[in-house]
Every structure is written in structure tokens, then in C-alpha cells.
Design an enzyme around this catalytic site. Structure first.
Site: not given
Length: 172
Positions: A46, A51, A136-137
Site C-alpha cells: 500500500g 508518502q 492504514h493508508e
């Protein structure tokens, strides 16, 4: 396609709350394609746009395939619209927190509404690793890193190790 640079903790960019994507166009799709290439090369399952320094609400996930047999999902403007009362624990890692893992508890099943690669509105129920990865992402899009779910002591230990490792790299 191009491989992008992944930002690491404690870079403050990772605390940025990402802005919605206004229109799914060729530029957005090119960025998503670059993100998938970057994710596979890392390797990871992911990657959120922030990021790689892009403060837009988009992410890529592939919990079923790999670079040789890709099965990526593209989530644009994702939002959790429902979560189960049941929880699961996964040993999570993160491309922005290299070589560090910790158990994180999250809802076991979620329903996520998002826009896909072609601009189509989708609502999908996810469970298992896919649900964990999506949450999470999505956290990244809200300026949250998985270590924020840990105790302050564990989080500080990881950040100190990352800072030391980055200083060691600069010396070389």
C-alpha cells in the site's frame, strides 16, 4: 511510469492532511501508475500519495498480487462509511517507517466509499488484510502514521532509531 521517492518519519510532510482530488484525469492516473510502480519496487502492499509528497486523497493497494502479477486497487477520495464492532490485530509495517513493525488493532471489516481509476464511484466492503491496509493508508491521508497507534514509549523508540539511521546514512 516513474519511481517516486518515499518520505520517511519524522518528516513533517507525513502529518499533512491531504486535499480531495477534484477530477480524475490523465494526470491523476499517471500519478497513480507511478505510485503503483513505487509501491511494488519498495516492496510494499500500500502507498498513499502523501508518502511521496503529494497531498492528495489517493492511494494504491495490492494485497493479492505483486509486481509480476499485479492486482492493484486505486482509491481516490476514500472514506470509511461503516466499520464492524469486531477488531483484528495485524503486525503492520510501513514504507515510511522502514524496517519497523508493530501490532495494531483496527476494525476487522470496513465499508469504504471511493472513486476508482476511471472516475467511477464505488462502495466496497473489505475485511482481513485488505481492510487493515485500506485503513492504514487512509490514516496517512489524515496525517496519521501507524506508529501513532502505539504507546508513546514504543513510538519514541522507533522515531529515535529512524533518526539515528538517517544520520548514519548522511555520514557515509
Amino acid at each position: 511510469m516513474a519511481k517516486l521517492n518515499i518520505i520517511h518519519v519524522p518528516d513533517p510532510v507525513l502529518r499533512t492532511i491531504s486535499d480531495p482530488v477534484e477530477e480524475v484525469n490523465d494526470a491523476v492516473r499517471r500519478t497513480l501508475d507511478d505510485m503503483v510502480e513505487t509501491m511494488y519496487a519498495a516492496p510494499g502492499i500500500g502507498l498513499a500519495a502523501i508518502q511521496v509528497g503529494i497531498p492528495r486523497r489517493m492511494l494504491v493497494i495490492d494485497t493479492e498480487g505483486d509486481e509480476a502479477n499485479p492486482k492493484p486497487k486505486f482509491l481516490i477520495n476514500p472514506e470509511v462509511v461503516w466499520e464492524s464492532d469486531d477488531y483484528s490485530v495485524y503486525n503492520e509495517g510501513c514504507l515510511s517507517v522502514p524496517e519497523h513493525y508493530a501490532e495494531v488493532e483496527r476494525p476487522a471489516t470496513v465499508r469504504i466509499r471511493y472513486v476508482d481509476y476511471h472516475g467511477k464511484q464505488v462502495e466496497e466492503e473489505m475485511d482481513g488484510l485488505l481492510a487493515t491496509c485500506a485503513q492504514h493508508e487512509i490514516d496517512h491521508l489524515n496525517g496519521v502514521v501507524f506508529i501513532d497507534h502505539l504507546s508513546k514509549l514504543k513510538r519514541n523508540m522507533i522515531v529515535k532509531k529512524l533518526l539515528k539511521a538517517s544520520k548514519d546514512v548522511e555520514i557515509l
